[in-house]
Structure formats: C-alpha cells, structure tokens
Design a protein around this motif. Structure first.
Motif, PDB file in Angstrom:
ATOM      1  N   MET A 254      41.457  50.258  79.929  1.00 50.89           N
ATOM      2  CA  MET A 254      40.394  50.671  80.847  1.00 50.89           C
ATOM      3  C   MET A 254      40.408  52.171  81.145  1.00 50.89           C
ATOM      4  SD  MET A 254      38.297  48.406  81.465  1.00 50.89           S
ATOM      5  CE  MET A 254      38.378  46.976  80.437  1.00 50.89           C
ATOM      6  N   GLU A 255      41.573  52.751  81.347  1.00 53.71           N
ATOM      7  CA  GLU A 255      41.635  54.180  81.669  1.00 53.71           C
ATOM      8  C   GLU A 255      41.059  55.026  80.541  1.00 53.71           C
ATOM      9  OE1 GLU A 255      45.537  55.384  82.863  1.00 53.71           O
ATOM     10  OE2 GLU A 255      45.619  53.932  84.490  1.00 53.71           O
TER      11      GLU A 255
ATOM     12  N   THR B 184      37.144  54.372  80.308  1.00 50.13           N
ATOM     13  CA  THR B 184      36.383  55.003  81.397  1.00 50.13           C
ATOM     14  C   THR B 184      36.319  56.510  81.204  1.00 50.13           C
ATOM     15  OG1 THR B 184      38.353  55.065  82.804  1.00 50.13           O
ATOM     16  CG2 THR B 184      36.866  53.223  83.096  1.00 50.13           C
TER      17      THR B 184
ATOM     18  N   HIS C  35      32.155  56.487  82.714  1.00 51.05           N
ATOM     19  CA  HIS C  35      31.626  55.535  83.690  1.00 51.05           C
ATOM     20  C   HIS C  35      32.783  55.036  84.542  1.00 51.05           C
ATOM     21  CE1 HIS C  35      27.432  55.006  82.506  1.00 51.05           C
ATOM     22  NE2 HIS C  35      27.838  55.147  81.257  1.00 51.05           N
ATOM     23  N   ALA C  36      32.461  54.521  85.712  1.00 53.67           N
ATOM     24  CA  ALA C  36      33.489  53.990  86.608  1.00 53.67           C
ATOM     25  C   ALA C  36      34.181  52.796  85.973  1.00 53.67           C
ATOM     26  CB  ALA C  36      32.850  53.584  87.936  1.00 53.67           C
ATOM     27  N   GLU C  37      35.425  52.582  86.373  1.00 58.97           N
ATOM     28  CA  GLU C  37      36.201  51.465  85.828  1.00 58.97           C
ATOM     29  C   GLU C  37      35.512  50.129  86.086  1.00 58.97           C
ATOM     30  OE1 GLU C  37      40.648  49.683  86.410  1.00 58.97           O
ATOM     31  OE2 GLU C  37      40.449  51.864  86.279  1.00 58.97           O
TER      32      GLU C  37
ATOM     33  N   VAL D 104      32.818  49.604  83.549  1.00 62.82           N
ATOM     34  CA  VAL D 104      33.370  49.246  82.240  1.00 62.82           C
ATOM     35  C   VAL D 104      33.807  47.779  82.247  1.00 62.82           C
ATOM     36  CG1 VAL D 104      35.209  49.716  80.575  1.00 62.82           C
ATOM     37  CG2 VAL D 104      34.004  51.612  81.668  1.00 62.82           C
TER      38      VAL D 104
END
Length: 117
Positions: free
Chosen positions: A28-29, A32, A37-39, A42
């Motif tokens: 995720m990191e 993003t 885009h914000a976590e 995502v």
C-alpha cells in the motif's frame, strides 16, 4: 466498467509491477506514493477491482490481473485465449451504468513526473 482514475491507476500499477502473469503483493505505501492517492482510496480501488473480477486474489494473498480482462481489448487474442482460461468471468456492478467521472490527469504518473523535473 466505469472505473475511477484511482482504480485505473491501481490496475496499471499491478500490470506494471508484474501482476499480469503471476500474483504479486500490493504494498500500500508504494502504491499510494506512485499513484498519488490516499491509502484508503487505494484500498477501495483494490477492493472494487477484485469484486469486479478484474483482479484475481491468489490464495497467498497477492493479486494478479484477470487474463480475460487483459486480453479482451484485442478480439483476435480474445478468441485464441478465452476458451482455455480458468479465470473467473468479469462481473459488472451497479456503478457500471453510472455517469463517468472525468479527471484532469492524463496519464498514470504525470503529476509525479512533473514534480520530479
């Protein structure tokens, strides 16, 4: 499929990082940061892509692109590969019929490339 920009970016990210032919972990990191885009966005994109069947979740926890989706753009390839595929069918949801949202970003990494130059 009426995908949002974030959903398209996540799909492109998975394809660009080897998720076409094998299941990959989607960190995720990294995603993003790459798609800007914000976590939570995502996570939502990944969940919808999986629910639609565009991404297939592997039992190891990774994701890969549904080959039926990938090859659907080329009718000749689709005829050749669609029959032997074991991937699930793509299942449209109610959002498919909704009006399409527009985005000002033209390509996947355009804003990031502009910031780095």
């Amino acid at each position: 499929m009426n995908l949002t920009a974030a959903q398209r970016y996540v799909l492109n990210w998975v394809e660009g990082h080897g998720g076409l032919f094998q299941a990959i972990t989607v960190p995720m990191e990294a995603v993003t940061e790459d798609v800007e885009h914000a976590e939570s966005t995502v996570y939502d994109a990944l969940a919808r892509l999986t629910a639609l069947g565009l991404l297939v979740r592997h039992e190891t926890g990774g994701h890969r692109i549904n080959a039926r989706y990938f090859f659907s753009a080329d009718p000749d390839l689709r005829r050749l590969v669609a029959a032997p595929l074991a991937d699930p069918s793509i299942t449209p949801d109610a959002r498919v019929e909704a009006p399409r949202k527009r985005t000002r970003r033209n390509n996947l990494y355009s804003r990031r490339a502009d910031n780095e130059s």
